[in-house]
Design an enzyme around this catalytic site. Structure first.
Site, PDB file in Angstrom:
ATOM      1  N   ASN A 166      -1.713 -24.881 -11.602  1.00 27.75           N
ATOM      2  CA  ASN A 166      -2.919 -25.597 -11.191  1.00 27.75           C
ATOM      3  C   ASN A 166      -4.085 -24.631 -11.362  1.00 27.75           C
ATOM      4  O   ASN A 166      -4.281 -23.737 -10.550  1.00 27.75           O
ATOM      5  CB  ASN A 166      -2.783 -26.047  -9.720  1.00 27.75           C
ATOM      6  N   TRP A 167      -4.840 -24.841 -12.438  1.00 25.10           N
ATOM      7  CA  TRP A 167      -5.930 -23.897 -12.739  1.00 25.10           C
ATOM      8  C   TRP A 167      -7.151 -24.117 -11.841  1.00 25.10           C
ATOM      9  O   TRP A 167      -8.095 -23.339 -11.874  1.00 25.10           O
ATOM     10  CB  TRP A 167      -6.346 -24.033 -14.202  1.00 25.10           C
ATOM     11  N   LYS A 168      -7.165 -25.221 -11.104  1.00 25.24           N
ATOM     12  CA  LYS A 168      -8.311 -25.547 -10.233  1.00 25.24           C
ATOM     13  C   LYS A 168      -9.610 -25.493 -11.058  1.00 25.24           C
ATOM     14  O   LYS A 168      -9.600 -25.891 -12.223  1.00 25.24           O
ATOM     15  CB  LYS A 168      -8.320 -24.619  -9.019  1.00 25.24           C
ATOM     16  N   HIS A 212      -3.971 -32.726  -2.942  1.00 24.66           N
ATOM     17  CA  HIS A 212      -4.112 -31.282  -2.739  1.00 24.66           C
ATOM     18  C   HIS A 212      -5.010 -31.042  -1.525  1.00 24.66           C
ATOM     19  O   HIS A 212      -5.997 -31.751  -1.314  1.00 24.66           O
ATOM     20  CB  HIS A 212      -4.706 -30.628  -3.993  1.00 24.66           C
ATOM     21  N   GLU A 249      -7.206 -28.922  -1.009  1.00 26.85           N
ATOM     22  CA  GLU A 249      -8.618 -28.674  -1.340  1.00 26.85           C
ATOM     23  C   GLU A 249      -9.376 -29.993  -1.497  1.00 26.85           C
ATOM     24  O   GLU A 249     -10.560 -30.075  -1.195  1.00 26.85           O
ATOM     25  CB  GLU A 249      -8.709 -27.797  -2.604  1.00 26.85           C
ATOM     26  N   GLU A 304       2.864 -27.450   0.144  1.00 32.87           N
ATOM     27  CA  GLU A 304       1.904 -26.347   0.098  1.00 32.87           C
ATOM     28  C   GLU A 304       1.314 -26.144   1.496  1.00 32.87           C
ATOM     29  O   GLU A 304       0.360 -26.849   1.876  1.00 32.87           O
ATOM     30  CB  GLU A 304       0.765 -26.671  -0.868  1.00 32.87           C
ATOM     31  N   GLY A 331      -4.026 -19.438  -1.642  1.00 26.22           N
ATOM     32  CA  GLY A 331      -5.107 -18.518  -2.020  1.00 26.22           C
ATOM     33  C   GLY A 331      -5.335 -17.386  -1.026  1.00 26.22           C
ATOM     34  O   GLY A 331      -6.369 -16.714  -1.093  1.00 26.22           O
ATOM     35  N   SER A 386       0.259 -18.867  -2.761  1.00 22.58           N
ATOM     36  CA  SER A 386       0.314 -17.418  -3.002  1.00 22.58           C
ATOM     37  C   SER A 386       1.583 -16.965  -3.716  1.00 22.58           C
ATOM     38  O   SER A 386       2.135 -15.910  -3.409  1.00 22.58           O
ATOM     39  CB  SER A 386       0.125 -16.654  -1.678  1.00 22.58           C
TER      40      SER A 386
HETATM   41  P1  13P Z   1      -2.460 -20.089  -5.022  1.00 21.74           P
HETATM   42  O1  13P Z   1      -1.215 -19.867  -5.838  1.00 21.74           O
HETATM   43  O2  13P Z   1      -3.685 -19.479  -5.626  1.00 21.74           O
HETATM   44  O3  13P Z   1      -2.252 -19.712  -3.584  1.00 21.74           O
HETATM   45  O4  13P Z   1      -2.753 -21.666  -5.036  1.00 21.74           O
HETATM   46  C1  13P Z   1      -1.710 -22.527  -4.734  1.00 21.74           C
HETATM   47  C2  13P Z   1      -2.156 -23.903  -4.978  1.00 21.74           C
HETATM   48  O5  13P Z   1      -3.028 -24.409  -4.293  1.00 21.74           O
HETATM   49  C3  13P Z   1      -1.563 -24.626  -6.107  1.00 21.74           C
HETATM   50  O6  13P Z   1      -1.912 -25.973  -6.077  1.00 21.74           O
END
Ligand code: 13P
Length: 254
Positions: free
Chosen positions: A9-11, A96, A98, A168, A174, A213
């Site tokens: 997931n590159w966000k 997600h 976020e 998650e 993150g 993470s």
């Molecule tokens: P990180 O691997 O940067 O913690 O992000 C996880 C995530 O939100 C994947 O969707």
């Protein structure tokens, strides 16, 4: 046979130059071509078509990070499930944290998106997980149950066939503080047991990824757990070398 679903997931990251270097590197890695695992890359929407050109020659599927709750119409700035299908997307991340937290997406909105994806030829990657406060209050199972229950209420018995669930924990995303693999194993088992009680699916066909993470050093311990069927990776998936090393680990575990 166990098979891993490794998703990037590159966000809100990446640009043309990064994408070009990323796939130049990946093309030379044998693990990418081994077909033991399902590998998914979800770039920002604007780069989906650009990435499609690269992944169509490789053993990698294209994922989107979001969809709108409508199929078409006057909804400025949105992307529909039909458009994603049209350009070769196969998976869509929804729910997600976020988006739940920063874009006010409620369970109701997420269920609508889930429903639209299930009606299409795409596969949802449904993110669920608890906050740090939920965890401290011992409410992890309660929160997860609520997130899954709402889906069953709307979609019915075969909701989780051909679906990926990504557990998650929000406090692990993150932060560099991943959850304990043993704890994640118990939660994944809990998720699977809950689903088989309500769904006609065989427990061995339920796919639950872990996200939060993940990096090259901790990936192995997670993938060794029997009920962890894959990883949803944020930060570490932006570095092609690290991403490939994680895929290589999964190849060796299988
Ligand atoms: P990180 O691997 O940067 O913690 O992000 C996880 C995530 O939100 C994947 O969707």
């Amino acid at each position: 046979m166990k098979k891993f679903f490794i998703a990037a997931n590159w966000k809100l990251n990446g640009n043309i130059n990064m994408i070009s270097n990323f796939f130049k590197y990946l093309k030379l890695q044998s693990s990418i071509h081994s077909k033991k695992n399902t590998i998914i890359i979800a770039p920002p929407t604007i780069y989906l078509e650009r990435v499609y050109k690269d992944v169509s020659n490789m053993n990698i599927f294209l994922g989107a990070q979001n969809i709108d709750i409508h199929l078409k119409g006057a909804f400025t700035g949105e992307t529909s499930v039909l458009m994603l299908e049209d350009i070769g997307v196969k998976y869509v991340i929804i729910g997600h944290s976020e988006r739940r937290l920063m874009h006010n997406e409620t369970n109701d909105i997420i269920i609508k998106k889930f429903h639209l994806i299930k009606e299409s030829n795409l596969i949802p990657i449904l993110c669920i997980g608890e906050t740090e406060i939920d965890k401290k209050n011992g409410k992890t199972q309660e929160v997860i149950t609520e997130q899954l229950h709402d889906i069953f209420k709307k979609i019915g018995k075969s909701a989780f066939k051909n679906t990926i669930i990504a557990y998650e924990p929000i406090w692990a995303i993150g932060t560099g503080l991943s959850a304990e693999p043993k704890d994640v194993q118990l939660i994944h088992k809990f998720i699977k047991n809950y689903i088989v009680k309500h769904d006609s699916i065989d427990i061995n066909d339920i796919i639950v990824q872990y996200g939060g993470s993940i990096n090259y050093s901790n990936a192995k311990k997670f993938m060794e757990q029997p009920d962890i069927n894959g990883l949803l990776i944020g930060n570490a998936s932006l570095d092609p070398a690290e991403f490939c090393r994680i895929i290589k680990i999964s190849d060796h575990i299988l």
